[in-house]
Design an enzyme around this catalytic site. Sequence first.
Site, PDB file in Angstrom:
ATOM      1  N   CYS A   1       0.806  -1.224   0.000  1.00 20.68           N
ATOM      2  CA  CYS A   1       0.000   0.000   0.000  1.00 20.68           C
ATOM      3  C   CYS A   1       0.835   1.267   0.000  1.00 20.68           C
ATOM      4  O   CYS A   1       0.296   2.363  -0.105  1.00 20.68           O
ATOM      5  CB  CYS A   1      -0.902   0.037   1.231  1.00 20.68           C
TER       6      CYS A   1
ATOM      7  N   ARG B   1      -6.161   6.418  -3.271  1.00 20.45           N
ATOM      8  CA  ARG B   1      -6.671   5.054  -3.405  1.00 20.45           C
ATOM      9  C   ARG B   1      -6.860   4.393  -2.043  1.00 20.45           C
ATOM     10  O   ARG B   1      -7.864   3.743  -1.767  1.00 20.45           O
ATOM     11  CB  ARG B   1      -5.693   4.260  -4.267  1.00 20.45           C
TER      12      ARG B   1
END
Length: 358
Positions: A196, A237
């Site tokens: 991530c 995101r």
Amino acid sequence: MSALSATTAATVPAADFVATGTMSPIPAVVGQLGLSDWVAWIAIGTFVAAMALQWSGAVDPARYVAAAAWSVFGVYWLMLVPYYYGHLQSPLETLLALAALPLCLYTAYLLVTGRESLLLLSKAVAFMGLIYLPAETIPVVRTWLIETTAAQTHFGMELLGHSPGLTEGADGYMSKFDFDPEKTVTGRTTYIIMACTGIGSMAIFGGLIAAVNAPLKRKAIAFTSAIGVIWILNLSRNVFIGLASPWGWFQQDVFVYIASDLMGAPVSRTSYLVAHNFIAQTLSIGALLGITYLVVRILPEVLEPLEDVLFVLTGSEYDLAAALGEEGHPGGGAETSRSDQRSAVDSDAASGSDSDDD
């Protein structure tokens, strides 16, 4: 990725990874590397060896060593297929991992049969690995990247009116968004893992930029621009997925059917799967293309390895500079020589004569 088990969704929040990762999900520390991490290190080490051979002038040996590196690299991706299919439940990443082995083996074949230009692409992959793998395997770097990304993502949530706080995730980092399961729609939450952080995408562009021959100033501008855009998009995101999962933004019947009946996931995980596996991953492809175009405008030299990527994928030669309206690669003489080299190899193959590369 698979959810953490929860005894009761109402009292213990299930958690999903917020990730689009490419490397092993196992926390890798020196001495405790997962098998796929070892294979990745072997592949990248072999790519570096090929790069060193080419730098020393031993081009033919470099081609064969690079071919071996591509073969090992393909095996690495094949090893990740069960993870992408079973844990991530990601059709896109599963298909890409499956396609990687034959594409890598074909690249190895092209190198063995004389396509010397692929050494530049191999060099780019070497730099990609040298950027990514230390971050993946050095604990202090890994911890800093994960927890910093989690804190920045939480700040983004706060800007949108959500402040769940951060707590320890399943992997031991302060990276889980501590939503109250009794106050959210699904009783789920997400936590940040290494993938991530955006380091995978940063490594891709960093490797391409580092591999080509160009003035340092333009390379620095291209690298800074790419990293900045990736950082902003990656945090956006993370915020999107981190809010969609607990608040059930996609718990509509059609999505529930796809997630539960077709994919075998818990109903409560629907919003996470839709946000992560379908929306975010699809948009990521467009984002990567956009960032590539930005980098090309600053550093046209990266077109050279990209042309070889297209050749591996399609079997056809491309002139991306002409297609994008560029005047040509800086140092056009080198590019002409590369095209002449390809033609010479093809001509030798057609006439049945031996080339110096054989």
